[in-house]
Write an enzyme that holds these catalytic residues in place. Structure first.
Site, PDB file in Angstrom:
ATOM      1  CG  ASP A   6      -1.764   1.245   1.353  1.00 17.09           C
ATOM      2  OD1 ASP A   6      -2.329   1.520   0.243  1.00 17.09           O
ATOM      3  OD2 ASP A   6      -1.908   1.817   2.275  1.00 17.09           O
ATOM      4  CB  SER A   7       0.138   4.765  -1.014  1.00 16.60           C
ATOM      5  OG  SER A   7      -0.991   4.857  -0.589  1.00 16.60           O
ATOM      6  CB  CYS A  69      -2.432   1.024  -2.751  1.00 21.90           C
ATOM      7  SG  CYS A  69      -2.707   2.708  -3.190  1.00 21.90           S
ATOM      8  CD  GLU A 154      -2.301   8.885   6.465  1.00 23.03           C
ATOM      9  OE1 GLU A 154      -1.362   9.395   6.366  1.00 23.03           O
ATOM     10  OE2 GLU A 154      -2.593   7.520   6.011  1.00 23.03           O
ATOM     11  CB  CYS A 186     -10.026   4.860  -0.593  1.00 16.40           C
ATOM     12  SG  CYS A 186      -8.404   5.569   0.226  1.00 16.40           S
ATOM     13  CG  HIS A 188      -6.839   5.833   4.440  1.00 17.05           C
ATOM     14  ND1 HIS A 188      -6.019   5.121   3.585  1.00 17.05           N
ATOM     15  CD2 HIS A 188      -5.915   6.611   5.437  1.00 17.05           C
ATOM     16  CE1 HIS A 188      -4.724   5.531   3.976  1.00 17.05           C
ATOM     17  NE2 HIS A 188      -4.586   6.447   4.901  1.00 17.05           N
TER      18      HIS A 188
HETATM   19  N1  DGL Z   1      -4.142   3.883  -0.326  1.00 18.04           N
HETATM   20  C1  DGL Z   1      -4.671   4.723  -1.210  1.00 18.04           C
HETATM   21  C2  DGL Z   1      -5.840   4.210  -1.923  1.00 18.04           C
HETATM   22  O1  DGL Z   1      -6.234   3.042  -1.400  1.00 18.04           O
HETATM   23  C3  DGL Z   1      -5.076   5.989  -0.340  1.00 18.04           C
HETATM   24  C4  DGL Z   1      -3.918   7.124   0.255  1.00 18.04           C
HETATM   25  C5  DGL Z   1      -3.269   7.390  -0.865  1.00 18.04           C
HETATM   26  O2  DGL Z   1      -3.850   8.517  -1.433  1.00 18.04           O
HETATM   27  O3  DGL Z   1      -2.080   6.968  -1.140  1.00 18.04           O
HETATM   28  O4  DGL Z   1      -6.172   4.725  -2.924  1.00 18.04           O
END
Ligand code: DGL
Length: 267
Positions: A6-7, A69, A154, A186, A188
């Site tokens: 993930d990012s 992600c 966050e 997403c 989050h």
């Molecule tokens: N992990 C990213 C997603 O699921 C969200 C956070 C980001 O923008 O990197 O799209």
């Protein structure tokens, strides 16, 4: 090992579901916390970063990688599957979260009016819309980018008024389209699921990609013994991050619901 990328921290919520459904495998989690967010970045940069992460996880011995992600799944997965894998790791696999989520949303929607909330990048890629329409050309898809939700979470404001305000702003237009199913597109957003459910009320089914992807992964592994038999099964977890800030523990704990120790790596 199964690699989960993930990012940043959000993918830990996806990993948590994998551990619940498939606890006996070994997992290696990588969060690119030094370069989050991906949601506002160009296609080329998301592809470059994701490809670096995938190369790193394969070099560590992963056989299968899940892009938890949604932005990476939307903007980089196809190119990695079609160009990178055949050249570098033809025996390995990279899977994403978009297709499992889309399949589940279509199975649950009755009116075939489906809403999607996601980052700007995921919405601009139209990945959910394209994949939904591939499976059912009659489906009506209404998308809403929610750029403020990731920073709100966050910053630890997920239970506060600002989250309520922004959810009202983002969800009201979708409800006006009379959707019966809402995809949380997403990593989050699962943190906000109770608030979202409260806002949309019981008439709208909420699809959380983490839960869905874990079930679909179990099914995938049953159908693909050539991958499954190469996975180690000692119940081990290792966590890697490209940046370790003082808030790491708190945020990782929010998504994982337990404390984790991470090692810092460079991609
Ligand atoms: N992990 C990213 C997603 O699921 C969200 C956070 C980001 O923008 O990197 O799209």
């Amino acid at each position: 090992m199964i690699g989960v990328f993930d990012s940043g921290f959000g993918g830990l919520a996806v990993l948590r579901e994998f551990l619940r459904v498939l606890p006996h495998y070994d997992y290696l989690y990588l969060g690119d916390n030094a370069r989050i967010p991906y949601g506002t970045r160009s296609d080329a940069v998301v592809l470059k970063f994701t490809q670096q992460a995938v190369a790193y996880l394969f070099a560590q011995g992963c056989v299968l990688i899940i892009l938890a992600c949604h932005t990476a799944s939307s903007k980089a997965l196809r190119t990695i599957q079609q160009k990178y894998l055949p050249l570098h790791y033809p025996e390995n696999r990279v899977l994403g979260v978009v297709i499992p989520t889309v399949e589940e949303a279509l199975a649950r929607s009755v009116s075939k009016r489906i809403g999607v909330i996601a980052t700007e990048g995921t919405v601009a890629s139209n990945s959910f819309k394209i994949e939904l329409r591939k499976l059912d050309p009659t489906v009506q898809v209404f998308q809403q980018a929610c750029p403020l939700l990731v920073p709100i979470i966050e910053c630890g404001e997920q239970d506060g008024e600002v989250a309520d305000l922004m959810l009202a702003k983002y969800l009201t237009p979708l409800l006006a389209h009379q959707i019966d199913t809402l995809i949380l597109g997403c990593t989050h957003y699962s943190i906000l699921k109770p608030k979202i459910q409260h806002y949309v009320n019981s008439g709208v089914e909420i699809i959380c990609s983490g839960e869905v992807t874990a079930m679909k992964l179990a099914d995938y592994l049953q159908r693909h013994p050539e991958i499954e038999t190469r996975l180690s099964r000692n119940g081990r977890r290792r966590y890697l991050t490209t940046d370790l800030t003082p808030r790491f523990r708190e945020l990782a704990g929010l998504f994982m619901r337990e404390e984790i120790e991470a090692e810092v790596v460079q991609l």
